[in-house]
Structures are given as structure tokens and as C-alpha cells.
Design an enzyme around this catalytic site. Sequence first.
Site, PDB file in Angstrom:
ATOM      1  N   THR A   1     -37.214  29.018  61.045  1.00 26.76           N
ATOM      2  CA  THR A   1     -37.377  27.558  61.059  1.00 26.76           C
ATOM      3  C   THR A   1     -36.133  26.946  60.421  1.00 26.76           C
ATOM      4  O   THR A   1     -36.191  26.410  59.315  1.00 26.76           O
ATOM      5  CB  THR A   1     -38.650  27.124  60.299  1.00 26.76           C
ATOM      6  OG1 THR A   1     -38.622  27.685  58.975  1.00 26.76           O
ATOM      7  CG2 THR A   1     -39.897  27.601  61.011  1.00 26.76           C
TER       8      THR A   1
ATOM      9  N   ASP B   1     -40.181  40.568  69.540  1.00 24.76           N
ATOM     10  CA  ASP B   1     -39.040  39.665  69.518  1.00 24.76           C
ATOM     11  C   ASP B   1     -38.495  39.539  70.934  1.00 24.76           C
ATOM     12  O   ASP B   1     -38.631  40.463  71.745  1.00 24.76           O
ATOM     13  CB  ASP B   1     -37.939  40.191  68.576  1.00 24.76           C
ATOM     14  CG  ASP B   1     -37.077  39.074  68.007  1.00 24.76           C
ATOM     15  OD1 ASP B   1     -36.342  38.437  68.796  1.00 24.76           O
ATOM     16  OD2 ASP B   1     -37.144  38.833  66.793  1.00 24.76           O
TER      17      ASP B   1
ATOM     18  N   LYS C   1     -26.626  36.781  47.433  1.00 23.10           N
ATOM     19  CA  LYS C   1     -27.151  37.458  46.242  1.00 23.10           C
ATOM     20  C   LYS C   1     -26.917  38.948  46.411  1.00 23.10           C
ATOM     21  O   LYS C   1     -26.692  39.419  47.539  1.00 23.10           O
ATOM     22  CB  LYS C   1     -28.642  37.152  46.049  1.00 23.10           C
ATOM     23  CG  LYS C   1     -29.521  37.689  47.171  1.00 23.10           C
ATOM     24  CD  LYS C   1     -30.975  37.327  46.990  1.00 23.10           C
ATOM     25  CE  LYS C   1     -31.602  38.044  45.808  1.00 23.10           C
ATOM     26  NZ  LYS C   1     -33.071  37.828  45.724  1.00 23.10           N
TER      27      LYS C   1
ATOM     28  N   ALA D   1     -26.870  30.225  35.048  1.00 20.89           N
ATOM     29  CA  ALA D   1     -25.910  29.241  35.551  1.00 20.89           C
ATOM     30  C   ALA D   1     -24.802  29.940  36.322  1.00 20.89           C
ATOM     31  O   ALA D   1     -24.441  31.076  36.039  1.00 20.89           O
ATOM     32  CB  ALA D   1     -25.314  28.443  34.393  1.00 20.89           C
TER      33      ALA D   1
ATOM     34  N   CYS E   1     -33.331  30.268  52.656  1.00 20.78           N
ATOM     35  CA  CYS E   1     -34.590  29.611  52.286  1.00 20.78           C
ATOM     36  C   CYS E   1     -34.387  28.354  51.453  1.00 20.78           C
ATOM     37  O   CYS E   1     -34.652  27.249  51.933  1.00 20.78           O
ATOM     38  CB  CYS E   1     -35.477  30.600  51.525  1.00 20.78           C
ATOM     39  SG  CYS E   1     -36.073  31.967  52.545  1.00 20.78           S
TER      40      CYS E   1
ATOM     41  N   PHE F   1     -34.487  32.487  36.591  1.00 24.18           N
ATOM     42  CA  PHE F   1     -33.824  31.407  37.325  1.00 24.18           C
ATOM     43  C   PHE F   1     -33.107  30.427  36.389  1.00 24.18           C
ATOM     44  O   PHE F   1     -32.938  29.268  36.711  1.00 24.18           O
ATOM     45  CB  PHE F   1     -34.809  30.669  38.237  1.00 24.18           C
ATOM     46  CG  PHE F   1     -35.220  31.489  39.432  1.00 24.18           C
ATOM     47  CD1 PHE F   1     -34.563  31.338  40.641  1.00 24.18           C
ATOM     48  CD2 PHE F   1     -36.237  32.435  39.340  1.00 24.18           C
ATOM     49  CE1 PHE F   1     -34.921  32.107  41.748  1.00 24.18           C
ATOM     50  CE2 PHE F   1     -36.594  33.208  40.433  1.00 24.18           C
ATOM     51  CZ  PHE F   1     -35.935  33.049  41.640  1.00 24.18           C
TER      52      PHE F   1
ATOM     53  N   GLU G   1     -45.336  33.349  53.113  1.00 22.73           N
ATOM     54  CA  GLU G   1     -44.688  34.547  52.550  1.00 22.73           C
ATOM     55  C   GLU G   1     -43.920  34.164  51.292  1.00 22.73           C
ATOM     56  O   GLU G   1     -43.509  33.019  51.118  1.00 22.73           O
ATOM     57  CB  GLU G   1     -43.751  35.167  53.585  1.00 22.73           C
ATOM     58  CG  GLU G   1     -42.683  34.240  54.140  1.00 22.73           C
ATOM     59  CD  GLU G   1     -41.405  34.212  53.323  1.00 22.73           C
ATOM     60  OE1 GLU G   1     -41.248  35.072  52.438  1.00 22.73           O
ATOM     61  OE2 GLU G   1     -40.579  33.320  53.574  1.00 22.73           O
ATOM     62  N   PHE G   2     -43.711  35.165  50.434  1.00 19.86           N
ATOM     63  CA  PHE G   2     -42.995  34.937  49.172  1.00 19.86           C
ATOM     64  C   PHE G   2     -41.985  36.054  48.919  1.00 19.86           C
ATOM     65  O   PHE G   2     -41.872  36.573  47.807  1.00 19.86           O
ATOM     66  CB  PHE G   2     -43.981  34.844  48.010  1.00 19.86           C
ATOM     67  CG  PHE G   2     -45.062  33.813  48.207  1.00 19.86           C
ATOM     68  CD1 PHE G   2     -44.787  32.463  48.081  1.00 19.86           C
ATOM     69  CD2 PHE G   2     -46.358  34.200  48.538  1.00 19.86           C
ATOM     70  CE1 PHE G   2     -45.776  31.506  48.274  1.00 19.86           C
ATOM     71  CE2 PHE G   2     -47.352  33.257  48.723  1.00 19.86           C
ATOM     72  CZ  PHE G   2     -47.057  31.905  48.599  1.00 19.86           C
TER      73      PHE G   2
ATOM     74  N   LYS H   1     -32.133  43.674  69.243  1.00 21.52           N
ATOM     75  CA  LYS H   1     -32.772  43.844  67.933  1.00 21.52           C
ATOM     76  C   LYS H   1     -33.970  44.796  68.042  1.00 21.52           C
ATOM     77  O   LYS H   1     -34.153  45.689  67.202  1.00 21.52           O
ATOM     78  CB  LYS H   1     -33.224  42.487  67.400  1.00 21.52           C
ATOM     79  CG  LYS H   1     -33.769  42.526  65.979  1.00 21.52           C
ATOM     80  CD  LYS H   1     -34.311  41.161  65.566  1.00 21.52           C
ATOM     81  CE  LYS H   1     -33.214  40.123  65.498  1.00 21.52           C
ATOM     82  NZ  LYS H   1     -33.731  38.801  65.035  1.00 21.52           N
TER      83      LYS H   1
END
Length: 479
Positions: A111, A55, A365, A287, A295, A284, A177-178, A60
Site C-alpha cells: 500500500t 503473487d 536499518k 538520535a 512503513c 526508539f 501485522e507488526f 518472484k
Amino acid sequence: MTIPYPTSQPVPSFPAVSVPSGAPRPRLSFLGTGYLGATYAICFAELGYEVIGFDIDEAKIAKLAGGAVPFHEPGLDELLRRNLQSGRLRFSTSYAETADFADVHFICVGTPQRADGMGADLRYVEASVTNLAQHLSRKALIVGKSTVPVGTAEWIEQLVSKHAPAELGVEVAWSPEFLQEGFAVEDVLRPNRIVVGVKSDWANGMLYAAHKGVFDLAATEDREVPLVVTDFATAELVKVAANAFLATKISFINAMAEVCEVAGGDVTQLAKAIGYDPRIGNRFLQAGVGFGGGCLPKDIRAFQARAQELGAGEALRFLHEVDLINLRRRTRVVTLAAELLGRRHGPAGPDLSGTRIAVLGAAFKPNSDDVRDAPSLAVAAALAKAGADVRVYDPEGMGNAQLAQPDLTYTGSMVEAVTGAELVCVLTEWAEFRNADPVQIGELVANKRVIDGRNCLDATLWAQAGWQYRGMGRPQPRA
């Protein structure tokens, strides 16, 4: 092609490839040590690879090299310290050192959404690839992992051909990636699939070798890790398509919440009922105040922008409504607050002056300190703009929240936040908030009013404790 590796027999291997560094297995670099790159670097070191994390942010890198993860992710700190001690993992701010060390370079930089539109800002991708390519002295594989517009891999090939010596034969591949924040360690070590976009057998073999530790771990645990080998465009589209689908599913159930609110239905029961359908599933379908984070919001906007550039804008027109539904849920909390507090909603919005409101939650979250595009923090700011005295508390996201919304008032505990409040808004479903005792909380507040922005509280229990309860798309419970 999709290759589901059977667990009842040894994992099949691709033909052996020559590792340019001469090491027994590829040495790996991860350029960009934010949430994505740092997590991958640490976890791949845990799998036994020699890894360097790069980096340009010296602070960092110093923090990571010192054994501290600069963000909250359960389990990652211990893995970082263990692999630094083992010698398999190190960090650097030197492109030259990174280029000399690794055989496979994963691009993991941010991004973000462009300041002048909905498209993705690729300046960090361009800088990392360009600077790396200029320092390469042997054949290497550059693998995109950041979420990017389709067509980026071809553009990166052009950058590499321009800045790396042609005789080296540097190649490009793509492997999205996920990661789910709060579950990222598990997602790297035990992924539900691996997708690679390649153009050559060598690139395919190198990526297999770079992931063999994942397949070996799966074999020892009798699991399958499907591998999808495809072209550049498909590999780039997988991540944005997945995020678009998840965002659509969340906005769908939030649209149903809007209908339930006027029809007298209960969206939590509706979600449960349709979730039993295996074609739909129950994930998902929660509500609430909608999605946020670094993301989904930016990715669906960038996807729309890229489709428009390609002449396929009509195909993704629905994502505009998905975005609008999501943003509308934040406004709904402010409207509910005005209703509960008995304030009129004028042309300029409700006037909440003179009221004290506790906002429980700042991260987008639970199990994360990420406040990027967090609905909870956006609602807190909107309540403050309407004149309310807002007190915010989050178990992990306070530091980032203070940087993002410095004008809000932050407290050191849930008790401090709710004391004297005329309204409590639960906007992130941390276990601390879900499991809070409504009787004890009721003794601290000025008035027992609560907005359950995540439908995570036991509505009947809170009503029985004397609270005026409002959920998202739920009828008022009987005490």
C-alpha cells in the site's frame, strides 16, 4: 475485548468452527509475497499449517518455489527450504488455485504512498480482493493484513459482495501485522500481541483456528500472547497508531539532538536518563539521521491524509512536524560534512566538489536489504548532488541501492569504500561498522574525519585514534 492467555494452564479455545475445505485446520493463503506475505507464509507453514503464497510476479514466485527468499531476512531462507520440502508450503500465480486451496486468505499486498498525494494507494488491495473473490467457490474468510486507511475493511466487504456469489457467505476480517525487519521470523512465531477485527463468531473462530499454532507454541514456552478482539475500525487503526507513536518518539529525540547541538548537551546521555523512566522507556530513543523504510514514512503521511478526509485533520497535525524533523536530520549530515571539510554553505547549499566521501550504509536499518526511503541513501545522494565523489558500501543492500540510486558509486567492501576518503559517514548501524577499528580505518583514509549518523560508534575511542568525530546531538569528544 483483550484475552491474555495464561501460560500456567491450557490455552482456552473458541467454539469449534466448520472449516469450509473440510481440512482438520484451516488452509491458509497469503496474497502478495513481498516482505510481509512471504514471511508470514513461510512462518505459518513452520507452525504446521498448509499454506499457499500467491503473487502475480512470476519471477518472484519462481524464486520462492526454488527455495530462495528474494529479500534479506535472517533465518528465513532455512525455514523456506524446510517447509517446501515438507510439502506444507507452495507458491502460485493462479488466483483460481489459491481460491480453491485456502479457507483463510490474508491480503498482504503493498500500500505505497500515492504519487499524487500523501494518501495510501489501494490499487493492489482492490485487484487482489476482486480477482480472488471472482474465483471463490465456497465460504471463505478474507483477512486484511496490509497497512491501510481506516474504513478499508468496509470497502473490501463491498468489493466481496459485488464479485463473490452471495450464497457462499464469504466474510471479511482484519488482523494487522507488526513485523520488524531483521526480527520478522520471531515477530510472526512469537508475536507480542495479535489483533483481530471481526463481525461474526464464525470469523472470530476461524481466525483463532488460523492462529492456534502461535498460541500452542507460546504455551509450550510458557509465554503469553495477548489477543485483542475488536471492530474493523479499531483493528485498522492499531498499526498506523503504533507507527505514528514510534515515529513521534524518534523525531522527539532527534528534536532534542538539535537542542543539544546548540546548548552543548549530549543527546545520548539525555536519552539514557529519560529512558530510565518506565513511563517513557529507552526503545526508539536513538538520535541520528532519522527513520526510513517502507512503513513509518508512508504510514504517517497516509494517516494524516485519511484523518483529513474524515474531518479530523487537526488531531494529527503534529505528525507533519514529526515528518519535517525526520527529513531535517538528513540535511544536517550534509551541513556537518561541509563544516568538517571546511566548505562554505552558500544559498544553493554547500559545494563539496573535489572531495571524496565514504558512506557506510544504504539499507534503512541493519539486518535488512530494504532501501525504501532510507536516510542513508538519501544523504549519499545529497552529498553527491553537492559535488562530492561518494563511495557507498552496505553488507546487504547494495543491489537494491543500485536500483534506487544508480548514479552513485558502489564498492564491494568497507575497506574499498573508505580508502582515500576525506570523510567517512556511518549512516546505518551494521555491526561491521560499529565494531570497525578506528586505527586500521585511519591508515586507509586521506583524512581522519567521521560523521556518526547513528551515534553507534565509541566516540572517545575514535577521538583517541586521531579522528575528528561528529555525532548527532553530541559534543566533540576529548582525545
